[in-house]
Design an enzyme around this catalytic site. Structure first.
Site, PDB file in Angstrom:
ATOM      1  N   ASP A 307       0.850  -1.181   0.000  1.00  0.00           N
ATOM      2  CA  ASP A 307       0.000   0.000   0.000  1.00  0.00           C
ATOM      3  C   ASP A 307       0.881   1.224   0.000  1.00  0.00           C
ATOM      4  OD1 ASP A 307      -2.581  -0.907  -0.045  1.00  0.00           O
ATOM      5  OD2 ASP A 307      -2.542  -1.419   2.094  1.00  0.00           O
ATOM      6  N   ASP A 344      -1.899  24.307  15.220  1.00  0.00           N
ATOM      7  CA  ASP A 344      -2.480  23.120  14.576  1.00  0.00           C
ATOM      8  C   ASP A 344      -1.572  21.913  14.832  1.00  0.00           C
ATOM      9  OD1 ASP A 344      -3.598  21.273  12.935  1.00  0.00           O
ATOM     10  OD2 ASP A 344      -3.416  22.418  11.073  1.00  0.00           O
ATOM     11  N   GLU A 348      -0.028  18.089   8.904  1.00  0.00           N
ATOM     12  CA  GLU A 348       0.008  19.162   7.910  1.00  0.00           C
ATOM     13  C   GLU A 348       0.424  20.469   8.586  1.00  0.00           C
ATOM     14  OE1 GLU A 348      -2.464  17.074   8.259  1.00  0.00           O
ATOM     15  OE2 GLU A 348      -3.150  16.314   6.319  1.00  0.00           O
ATOM     16  N   ALA A 378     -14.899  18.424   9.232  1.00  0.00           N
ATOM     17  CA  ALA A 378     -15.318  17.880   7.940  1.00  0.00           C
ATOM     18  C   ALA A 378     -16.281  18.833   7.234  1.00  0.00           C
ATOM     19  CB  ALA A 378     -15.972  16.524   8.133  1.00  0.00           C
ATOM     20  N   LYS A 394      -6.573  28.270   6.414  1.00  0.00           N
ATOM     21  CA  LYS A 394      -5.977  27.463   5.338  1.00  0.00           C
ATOM     22  C   LYS A 394      -6.902  26.267   5.126  1.00  0.00           C
ATOM     23  CE  LYS A 394      -2.795  24.362   7.781  1.00  0.00           C
ATOM     24  NZ  LYS A 394      -3.061  24.490   9.210  1.00  0.00           N
ATOM     25  N   ASP A 521      -9.291  -5.780   2.853  1.00  0.00           N
ATOM     26  CA  ASP A 521      -8.028  -6.363   2.417  1.00  0.00           C
ATOM     27  C   ASP A 521      -8.016  -7.882   2.606  1.00  0.00           C
ATOM     28  OD1 ASP A 521      -6.679  -4.178   1.520  1.00  0.00           O
ATOM     29  OD2 ASP A 521      -5.860  -3.667   3.483  1.00  0.00           O
TER      30      ASP A 521
END
Lengths: 684, 579
Positions: A307, A344, A348, A378, A394, A521
């Site tokens: 993966d 944050d 990221e 979300a 952002k 999987d």
């Protein structure tokens, strides 16, 4: 934990129990499972009888009883050493199993009855389908799926990893393992395994070696060893009449000694130890192999299906550049990106802060003590801060565009092109805005884990092809694939595609390995020849796989493959060594046997061994001593360096083939130097 | 020495085109004889109503055994009643039971061990209908089994026994026998149905000069690696092998088929590799054209291993014979020519030792000198090569045995590079190992087991004519020759007794058929496996390293097994003689 254990080859406990065990294993009923050593044991009994009745077969010689006694004594130790090798290998597993067993003992379960009431029962009484409640501080009684609740769970009993993991109902993080402890909150779990059949039970059985079955290759090798033993039995049995015909007197115990020297005792003694140790090495690596066959198959892997996310890349996208739109200073973009991110905690955010610092951002975070941090959700698809009436955000392109439009801001003309450019490169664009003005884009890149490029290089050197599976679009996939150096990739990959890819490779005669964790999987894991499931994954995945990685580190498949290869190499090398030994033993024993009747045969005594009996006993003692000398090698495995097959064959043939021919010449000569004077004193 | 080198080099040149021809026969590729031979073969198939479709391994083996059994039955009957049949100008009587049993098995199994002398025990009809016929069919049987085994190893269908059997006879054995036979006749070998000549010698006595259809037998005797002579003294008599030309011709004739089988294997393995590359869609320009392949790299490594074993033996034999016999030297006889006892002056040491090594390596069994009077070490070489039974070996079966050793070699080598073993892209697993193990046990069991019995029971001991170490060599030689289906005799053994006829008969029977059945079973199980992928990580068996490993495996697995027995036989004899 794994590192600490690796250093200790053998502990005092293991040593003591192994010594005890080697005597227990002398039982012929047990010995018959190892035909080569069983033959040695029969030889031992014959020579033992000859100690008391030395003239049973009309043998002649000086001090025959004593000579026979020495032969019997050496044979006894040969068997003992063989048993010891096996016992040590098993002992190391058993020690591990003991700790696991302790966890299992006396676990109580809070069974939820149909009417909703609770009842305390012993964990061993739990059946599949029962529902139990586990509170903080309690041990999970058996494997199951969380049906209600969320809790952090300490899995150190199984994985050795002390940091608790979060598990919740639904999704891929719902499965819990018996023996682990709930650290906080509570969960309701539906038991998914029958008593005595849980993951923990399997693990105990595996590391203990109780359920160990001979692997196909081991059986094949055993066949070869047995056939060699039969051939040499024929040789010895027929040699007796030949000798009588030729007027040569041979003592039975000498024939027994010759036979034991010729049959492949070295590998016969170490074969099962090598297998157990191989499994053990995998276990020490915190990977549980469901069978030795799986470890063996690892050595044959031709293709690895990996993966992308989690295995090849970190999965978390990290900032790698800031691109300002026209008319905005880059420094301004960097400063604002920093401000939007310094509270944050996501990868990221953190990587944006790191990159901003690297690019010269000098903002002191302490000057902004009471900013309001807006977390990512979300719904909004953006994060940022509010301070002094300014709003820095952002987020994803469409979300920010909508946000700016709501505030009557303007979308810069060149934004589209810049965003597209990043997407094309396989990155994710994150747009930064201050109030209603778009400043620029953070280029988030999926980063390949360090060291993997070299790893794939190594794999290529031993002929293993790597295929990357990713849900990304072909463009992104190609970029990452090129960066990581994998041989192929499947973009926009669905679980069915994985199975298809595996089947295609298998139809070309390839052995395929893959890793996976999700329920979807599971079919692919079952289809693959080597399926490594993550312990964090669902129980369906774990059930389907033939190995489970307790640390849930998908890159481990690479090491497991090397362990598999090492196991086979160790087996092959010691077999070669054992068989090559015969050459020297022949040169020691054949002249010694016939020298009385045919004095000229001493030209074959190239080692110049002092007396016939000393020559025969030296060979026999060498044959016995080589076993304990090789135990560490059998446990550790021979050194493995990735290189082409031809090169490796040449190298190992030189070390173990040629070495196997030369080494006993030296060894037997040395033993002869030591024992010859003693034997003369004893009058043999 | 130069003679030997020249002969061997020339043999390679001659074998090459034949090897390609045999390869064409095996793979049914086009060849120049097709226009005629296709019709002949089709005629035969039609005549016998033969179904030429592919057989599975069981059917192949059963057909092979059945065809052989039929011929055994017919042959046995003829031998038993030959006195009343035609073509018996010399008035030969019927052969007795145990000798007939031994003879018929001997010829059906391509062994040609002879416990009789042709001139006094067989009528011309028996020579032609039993001996010569079986020389064709037993060679064809061996070749057919080998062709089926190669196909199985390469994952192809096993083919049809009747077809393989017919094609090799009609396209190779018959026409070649004809040519070789004519050359032999030109050199003076008799080919007639007239009775023996009785001549008045210069000594003033009467002597019978044996005669008969000798050239016809002589040609197939070598081409089919059979080896049984028309006459008791085999190719050492001028009637069978009159000149140096016939000697070299016979040498070449017996080398062609075994060597060609290795070439055929090499080519077929190459073809498979070639096909795979095309399937994989590789650029065709990078693939070597088939024409430039002269042996195929898989065949090369086997050929190299066999050649190395052969040369080691040949050098030892030639050296030992050149040294002469020290017991003779001790009596003051100068042996500038080497050990000439039992050798023909027209052949000398070089041609004799070469013939001896070739006949036992290619398991023909024909002899042009007395093996019993070779020096101990010189005599150990033919003995050892029959014990190994893989140094080119008899028509087809030598390659089959070598493939078994190759399986054992890849098993060990495969593990040493960290993969479960594979050969020719097929995984070698427990089942194949079991069968291969059985296969390598049979040979020492037959040789050592029967030899041991012979030196214990009185019936066996009575046959041994030399005491001591040489006597043991005689016994070992007899059973090695039987089990390896070689058929050469050490001679000196009084072997036409019930005991020796029966024991060697059993050794020949099991040495032949048990091995073939097991080997085809292995081929069948490999055939069914899917080809594994090849990468830099897989074991290459087409390398020099592998060839060397193979040599060592053969020496360690086969030679070491016999070392104690050899130490009491030829080695002890050599050492006590002072070499």
């Amino acid at each position: 934990m794994s590192k600490k254990k690796k250093n200790k080859f053998i502990t005092k406990d293991i040593l003591l129990s192994s010594i005890k065990e080697s005597f227990v294993k002398l039982n012929p009923v047990y010995m018959i499972k190892n035909p080569v050593m069983f033959v040695v044991e029969i030889g031992f009994f014959i020579s033992l009888v000859l100690v008391f009745f030395p003239h049973l077969f009309n043998d002649e010689g000086n001090n025959l009883s004593l000579y026979n006694a020495i032969v019997a004594f050496v044979l006894f130790f040969t068997i003992l050493f063989a048993n010891f090798a096996e016992a040590v290998a098993e002992g190391r597993g058993k020690a591990q199993a003991e700790t696991l067993k302790k966890t299992k003992k006396d676990t109580q379960a809070r069974l939820i009855l149909d009417d909703g009431s609770e009842k305390m029962i012993s964990a061993s009484e739990l059946k599949k389908g029962d529902i139990v409640l586990i509170n903080a501080g309690e041990i999970i009684p058996n494997d199951g799926e969380i049906i209600e609740g969320i809790a952090s769970i300490d899995e150190s009993a199984i994985t050795g990893e002390s940091a608790p993991v979060l598990k919740e109902s639904g999704g891929d993080f719902a499965s819990v393992t018996g023996g682990t402890t709930v650290v906080s909150d509570w969960i309701k779990v539906e038991i998914t395994s029958e008593p005595g059949n849980s993951f923990l039970d399997k693990m105990i059985a595996l590391v203990e070696g109780a359920s160990r079955q001979k692997t196909p290759n081991e059986i094949a090798l055993n066949t070869l060893l047995v056939s060699l033993t039969i051939i040499f039995l024929i040789v010895i049995v027929t040699l007796y009449p030949f000798a009588i015909y030729s007027g040569v007197k041979l003592q039975i115990s000498t024939l027994v000694a010759l036979m034991v020297c010729l049959i492949p005792t070295t590998i016969g003694a170490l074969l099962s130890a090598i297998g157990i140790a191989g499994m053990d090495r995998v276990t020490r690596f915190n990977v549980i192999a469901m069978s030795g066959k799986a470890v063996e198959a690892c050595g044959d892997v031709d293709t690895m299906i990996l993966d992308k996310t989690g295995t090849i890349t970190f999965g978390n996208r990290l900032a790698s550049d800031f691109i300002a739109v026209d008319g905005v200073e880059k420094a301004k973009l960097i400063d604002n990106a920093f401000l939007a991110s310094f509270k944050d905690d996501t990868p990221e955010g953190k990587s944006t802060v790191d990159l901003a610092r690297k690019l010269g951002c000098k903002i002191d975070a302490e000057q902004y003590p009471d900013v309001e941090f807006i977390e990512f959700s979300a719904a909004t698809k953006m994060s940022g801060i509010n301070y002094n009436g300014h709003k820095i955000r952002k987020g994803a392109g469409d979300a920010i565009a909508k946000y700016i439009k709501e505030r009557q801001g303007k979308i810069p003309a060149d934004l589209r092109a810049k965003v597209d450019e990043i997407s094309k490169l396989g990155g994710t664009p994150l747009i930064v805005c201050l109030d209603n003005m778009i400043l620029g884009v953070i280029y988030l890149k999926d980063t390949v884990k360090p060291g993997l490029v070299e790893r794939f290089e190594r794999l290529r050197a031993i002929g293993i092809k790597t295929i990357m599976c990713t849900g990304d679009n072909p463009l992104t996939a190609a970029t990452i694939a090129a960066e990581a150096g994998v041989d192929g990739y499947i973009a926009e990959c669905k679980p069915e595609d994985k199975i298809k890819a595996i089947k295609k490779e298998q139809s070309e005669g390839k052995i395929v390995a893959m890793t996976g964790d999700g329920t979807n999987d599971a079919p692919a894991l079952a289809q693959a020849d080597v399926g490594l499931a993550m312990n964090s994954g669902t129980s369906a995945a774990k059930e389907a796989a033939n190995m489970v990685d307790l640390d849930s580190d998908p890159t481990k498949i690479l090491e497991v493959v090397e362990i598999g290869k090492q196991l086979l190499i160790t087996r092959g090398s010691l077999t070669t060594f054992s068989i090559a030994n015969d050459v020297a033993k022949y040169f020691a024993i054949i002249p010694a046997m016939f020298t009385v009747a045919i004095p000229q045969i001493k030209v074959l005594n190239i080692m110049n061994l002092s007396t016939p009996s000393s020559a025969i006993l030296s060979a026999l003692i060498f044959n016995a001593l080589i076993i304990p000398c090789l135990i560490p090698l059998a446990m550790r495995g021979v050194k493995y360096k990735p290189m082409s097959a031809s090169k490796m064959l040449g190298r190992n043939m030189l070390i173990y083939g040629l070495g196997g021919v030369i080494c006993p010449f030296i060894g037997i000569k040395l033993i002869d130097l030591i024992i010859a004077p003693i034997l003369i004193m004893l009058g043999i | 020495m130069l003679q030997i080198v020249c002969t061997l080099l020339l043999s390679m040149v001659i074998i090459m085109p034949f090897a390609l021809y045999i390869y064409n026969i095996t793979t049914k590729k086009k060849s120049f004889v097709d226009p005629v031979m296709d019709k002949v073969d089709d005629g035969i198939y039609r005549l016998f109503k033969i179904d030429t479709s592919d057989m599975d391994w069981k059917k192949y083996v059963c057909t092979l055994l059945l065809v052989n059994a039929c011929m055994v039955l017919v042959g046995y009957l003829i031998l038993r009643v030959q006195s009343i049949l035609f073509f018996n100008p010399n008035g030969i009587g019927n052969m007795d039971q145990s000798l007939s049993f031994n003879t018929i098995i001997s010829f059906m199994t391509n062994t040609n061990l002879q416990h009789y002398s042709g001139e006094s025990s067989l009528s011309y009809l028996s020579q032609m209908l039993v001996i010569i016929m079986m020389m064709f069919t037993s060679a064809a049987t061996g070749y057919a089994a080998c062709a089926a085994m190669i196909r199985g190893f390469l994952g192809k269908k096993m083919g049809n026994f009747y077809v393989d059997f017919t094609r090799i006879i009609t396209r190779f054995l018959l026409p070649m026998s004809f040519i070789v036979g004519l050359i032999l006749v030109w050199q003076g070998v008799p080919q007639t149905l007239y009775p023996n000549y009785t001549v008045f010698t210069i000594e003033g006595k009467l002597q019978d000069i044996a005669s008969g259809p000798i050239a016809a037998l002589e040609s197939i005797k070598h081409l089919g690696t059979n080896g049984g002579g028309f006459l008791g003294a085999n190719s050492s008599t001028p009637l069978e092998n009159p000149t140096i030309i016939t000697n070299i011709l016979e040498l070449f004739a017996m080398m062609i088929l075994p060597a060609s089988c290795v070439f055929t294997f090499g080519h077929m393995a190459y073809d498979k590799y070639h096909e795979k590359k095309i399937q994989a869609g590789n650029d065709l320009s990078t693939i070597k054209d088939n024409k430039h392949v002269w042996l195929g790299s898989e065949g090369r490594s086997l050929f190299t291993a066999m050649a190395v074993l052969f040369l080691i033996g040949l050098i030892l034999c030639f050296w030992a014979e050149s040294q002469g016999n020290s017991a003779v030297a001790a009596n003051g006889i100068v042996q500038t020519l080497g050990n000439m006892e039992g050798k023909e002056v027209r052949f000398g040491i070089a041609q004799s030792s070469l013939f001896t090594t070739v006949t036992t390596s290619f398991t023909t069994g024909t002899v042009n000198n007395m093996h019993d009077t070779l020096t101990p070490l010189g005599g150990m070489v033919p003995l050892l090569h029959m014990m190994l039974n893989v140094v080119f070996g008899g028509a087809g079966v030598g390659l089959m045995n070598m493939l078994i050793y190759a399986i054992i070699a890849v098993f060990i080598c495969g593990l040493m590079i960290g993969r479960t073993p594979e050969y020719l892209s097929k995984k070698i697993e427990g089942k194949e190992m079991k069968l291969a193990a059985l296969c390598i046990i049979i040979h020492p069991l037959l040789i050592l087991g029967f030899s041991a019995i012979s030196v214990i029971v009185p019936a066996g001991l009575e046959g041994i004519t030399n005491p001591g170490f040489h006597g043991l060599s005689q016994v070992l030689y007899e059973f090695s020759s039987s089990a390896a289906n070689n058929g050469s005799g050490f001679e000196g053994l009084a072997d036409n007794t019930l005991f020796w006829n029966i024991t060697t008969g059993i050794a020949m029977f099991f040495g032949r058929y048990l091995s073939i059945v097991i080997q085809l079973a292995i081929a069948n199980s490999l055939m069914k496996k899917i080809d594994i992928n090849e990468s830099v990580g897989t074991l290459k068996t087409n390398t020099w390293t592998f060839a060397i490993v193979l040599v060592f495996v053969v020496y360690i697995f086969a030679a070491l097994t016999f070392l104690p027995a050899l130490a009491l036989g030829p080695i002890a004899e050599a050492l006590t003689l002072g070499i």
